[in-house]
Design a protein around this motif. Structure first.
Motif, PDB file in Angstrom:
ATOM      1  N   PHE A  42       0.784  -1.187   0.015  1.00  0.00           N
ATOM      2  CA  PHE A  42       0.064   0.165   0.016  1.00  0.00           C
ATOM      3  C   PHE A  42       0.959   1.354   0.003  1.00  0.00           C
ATOM      4  O   PHE A  42       2.031   1.331   0.277  1.00  0.00           O
ATOM      5  N   GLY A  46       0.189   5.234   5.301  1.00  0.00           N
ATOM      6  CA  GLY A  46      -1.036   4.584   5.644  1.00  0.00           C
ATOM      7  C   GLY A  46      -0.512   3.610   6.611  1.00  0.00           C
ATOM      8  O   GLY A  46       0.636   3.595   7.252  1.00  0.00           O
ATOM      9  N   PRO A  47      -1.414   2.923   7.334  1.00  0.00           N
ATOM     10  CA  PRO A  47      -1.123   2.113   8.387  1.00  0.00           C
ATOM     11  C   PRO A  47      -0.187   0.780   8.255  1.00  0.00           C
ATOM     12  O   PRO A  47       0.693   0.717   9.081  1.00  0.00           O
ATOM     13  N   THR A  48      -0.334   0.157   7.022  1.00  0.00           N
ATOM     14  CA  THR A  48       0.638  -0.918   6.728  1.00  0.00           C
ATOM     15  C   THR A  48       2.025  -0.523   6.582  1.00  0.00           C
ATOM     16  O   THR A  48       2.947  -0.776   7.073  1.00  0.00           O
ATOM     17  N   HIS A  98      -1.361  -7.417   5.150  1.00  0.00           N
ATOM     18  CA  HIS A  98      -2.606  -7.717   6.255  1.00  0.00           C
ATOM     19  C   HIS A  98      -3.349  -8.637   5.929  1.00  0.00           C
ATOM     20  O   HIS A  98      -3.595  -9.419   5.018  1.00  0.00           O
ATOM     21  N   ALA A 162      -9.029   1.362   0.129  1.00  0.00           N
ATOM     22  CA  ALA A 162      -7.567   1.246  -0.499  1.00  0.00           C
ATOM     23  C   ALA A 162      -7.631   0.063  -1.658  1.00  0.00           C
ATOM     24  O   ALA A 162      -6.968  -0.856  -1.613  1.00  0.00           O
ATOM     25  N   ALA A 166      -8.891  -4.583   0.468  1.00  0.00           N
ATOM     26  CA  ALA A 166      -8.053  -3.830   1.344  1.00  0.00           C
ATOM     27  C   ALA A 166      -9.090  -3.930   2.716  1.00  0.00           C
ATOM     28  O   ALA A 166     -10.357  -4.091   2.632  1.00  0.00           O
ATOM     29  N   ALA A 167      -8.459  -3.678   4.039  1.00  0.00           N
ATOM     30  CA  ALA A 167      -9.247  -3.822   5.251  1.00  0.00           C
ATOM     31  C   ALA A 167     -10.485  -2.787   4.993  1.00  0.00           C
ATOM     32  O   ALA A 167     -11.457  -2.968   5.540  1.00  0.00           O
ATOM     33  N   SER A 168      -9.946  -1.642   4.479  1.00  0.00           N
ATOM     34  CA  SER A 168     -11.197  -0.509   4.424  1.00  0.00           C
ATOM     35  C   SER A 168     -12.245  -1.087   3.440  1.00  0.00           C
ATOM     36  O   SER A 168     -13.396  -0.357   3.854  1.00  0.00           O
ATOM     37  N   GLY A 190      -3.750   3.188  -1.149  1.00  0.00           N
ATOM     38  CA  GLY A 190      -3.501   3.008   0.381  1.00  0.00           C
ATOM     39  C   GLY A 190      -4.348   4.023   0.980  1.00  0.00           C
ATOM     40  O   GLY A 190      -4.715   5.175   0.500  1.00  0.00           O
ATOM     41  N   THR A 191      -4.507   3.760   2.354  1.00  0.00           N
ATOM     42  CA  THR A 191      -5.232   4.785   3.087  1.00  0.00           C
ATOM     43  C   THR A 191      -4.434   6.038   3.544  1.00  0.00           C
ATOM     44  O   THR A 191      -5.270   6.938   4.287  1.00  0.00           O
ATOM     45  N   GLY A 192      -3.206   6.171   3.340  1.00  0.00           N
ATOM     46  CA  GLY A 192      -2.539   7.337   3.409  1.00  0.00           C
ATOM     47  C   GLY A 192      -3.008   8.428   2.636  1.00  0.00           C
ATOM     48  O   GLY A 192      -3.173   9.297   2.976  1.00  0.00           O
ATOM     49  N   ASP A 208     -10.767   2.865   8.915  1.00  0.00           N
ATOM     50  CA  ASP A 208      -9.328   2.700   8.915  1.00  0.00           C
ATOM     51  C   ASP A 208      -8.551   2.273  10.180  1.00  0.00           C
ATOM     52  O   ASP A 208      -9.236   2.389  11.246  1.00  0.00           O
ATOM     53  N   GLN A 209      -7.304   1.599  10.134  1.00  0.00           N
ATOM     54  CA  GLN A 209      -6.731   0.950  11.293  1.00  0.00           C
ATOM     55  C   GLN A 209      -6.309   2.290  12.158  1.00  0.00           C
ATOM     56  O   GLN A 209      -6.177   3.287  11.747  1.00  0.00           O
TER      57      GLN A 209
HETATM   58  N1  ASP Z   1      -5.453   0.443   5.775  1.00  0.00           N
HETATM   59  C1  ASP Z   1      -5.365   0.144   4.559  1.00  0.00           C
HETATM   60  C2  ASP Z   1      -6.441  -0.958   4.023  1.00  0.00           C
HETATM   61  O1  ASP Z   1      -7.366  -0.373   3.956  1.00  0.00           O
HETATM   62  C3  ASP Z   1      -4.192  -0.330   3.684  1.00  0.00           C
HETATM   63  C4  ASP Z   1      -2.988   0.631   4.059  1.00  0.00           C
HETATM   64  O2  ASP Z   1      -2.857   1.644   3.310  1.00  0.00           O
HETATM   65  O3  ASP Z   1      -2.255   0.249   4.958  1.00  0.00           O
HETATM   66  O4  ASP Z   1      -6.252  -2.125   4.149  1.00  0.00           O
END
Ligand code: ASP
Length: 330
Positions: A42, A46-48, A98, A162, A166-168, A190-192, A208-209
């Motif tokens: 990603f 972002g979180p990853t 993830h 994302a 993706a988790a989102s 990515g969610t960044g 998001d995380q």
């Molecule tokens: N958090 C994001 C997701 O939706 C991925 C990322 O940018 O880390 O999976």
């Protein structure tokens, strides 16, 4: 003084090459002898990426070689995974991914790599709660008001994610199912970058995380409505759980794990796992993770075997749910 002829040298080298023990032993003794690339599937920021960079830095210290992060975002995390699945299995390419590793095998029916058998597991890293957030001027002050707004505006609201897998994306699907209303989804690498747009107010809602949202929530740059776990998170004590906010069953958290390409030799897998476990026991990492609403997995759970079992069980858990929903990436 002993004199070695050219023939002696050639004979000696070929004996090492054919012994089957000496050559790998020599190669392993030297590992790692150059920088290792850690692919994050990603975008940066972002979180990853946050989790990966913290772990990469601590692993570098233990391995005595830089672990260099490379962001290969896009297509819900499949492009980065493909890069590592296709890399030489020599310990110099690793992947921090993830929960998508568990959903992608069912969501994507056409991939250029094997999403189930293409990797060696190196160990679980962390499990992170998710939060439901929105642009700070959203016309809702509680989860109940947000649910009413989603039902009223539906596809006129933009939900950032994302990409598929993706988790989102998963969190968004669960949310839309829970409120029985579709929103317009806007995919990012990515969610960044998605967070930048949410803070700027150009998209409306995201899940998001906490590793990406805690600092923004505290700073008031986004509005938070719920944490999507059974328990509240210590880093955000005022934020209710989704069940407390009136949406029971809207629950999802995100696990991260570290991988190498299939066929990476067992001694290299063991060395990388050792460096990972050391990173997970680093006090600075534990403190930073706690600040961001999460914790490293316990060393006893960070084995390649437990990681593989957990991952395969999660693939089996998600498969019927995705198939029943009939939502595929192609
Ligand atoms: N958090 C994001 C997701 O939706 C991925 C990322 O940018 O880390 O999976």
């Amino acid at each position: 003084m002993t004199q070695f002829t050219r023939r002696d040298v050639v004979a000696g080298l070929s004996a090492i090459a054919t012994s089957g023990l000496a050559a790998p032993a020599l190669a392993q003794a030297a590992y790692p002898s150059r920088p290792i690339t850690m692919v994050i599937p990603f975008a940066a920021g972002g979180p990853t990426d946050t989790v990966g960079r913290l772990i990469a830095q601590a692993m570098s210290a233990d391995l005595g070689q830089p672990v260099v992060v490379e962001n290969v975002g896009g297509a819900g995390g499949t492009l980065g995974a493909q890069r590592v699945a296709g890399a030489r299995p020599d310990g110099y390419s690793i992947l921090l991914h993830h929960i998508g590793m568990a959903t992608i095998p069912t969501l994507y029916r056409r991939l250029a790599y094997d999403p189930v058998n293409g990797f060696e597991t190196l160990g679980l890293v962390t499990e992170v709660p998710m939060t439901l957030i929105a642009r700070r001027n959203i016309e809702a002050n509680s989860l109940a008001e947000l649910v009413a707004l989603i039902r009223q505006r539906g596809e006129n609201l933009n939900y950032a994610n994302a990409g598929i897998g993706a988790a989102s994306h998963l969190c968004g699907l669960l949310l839309m199912k829970a409120v029985d209303t579709r929103m317009t989804t806007v995919p990012y690498r990515g969610t960044g970058p998605a967070m930048n747009d949410l803070v700027a107010g150009t998209v409306d809602i995201m899940c998001d995380q906490t590793t990406n949202t805690t600092e923004q929530i505290r700073a008031g740059t986004v509005r938070a409505f719920a944490v999507t776990t059974e328990q509240r998170v210590a880093a955000l004590p005022d934020l209710p759980t989704s069940a407390q906010g009136g949406l029971p069953g809207f629950e999802v958290s995100v696990w991260h794990g570290l991988y190498a390409p299939k066929g990476t030799p067992a001694p290299i897998v063991a060395r990388l796992n050792q460096a990972l476990v050391k990173a997970l026991q680093d006090e600075g990492i534990a403190r930073r993770f706690a600040d961001l609403g999460t914790a490293p997995v316990a060393a006893a759970r960070a084995t390649p075997e437990i990681h593989r079992q957990f991952w395969q069980a999660d693939i089996a858990k998600w498969r019927p749910l995705i198939q029943a929903a009939g939502q595929f990436a192609d």
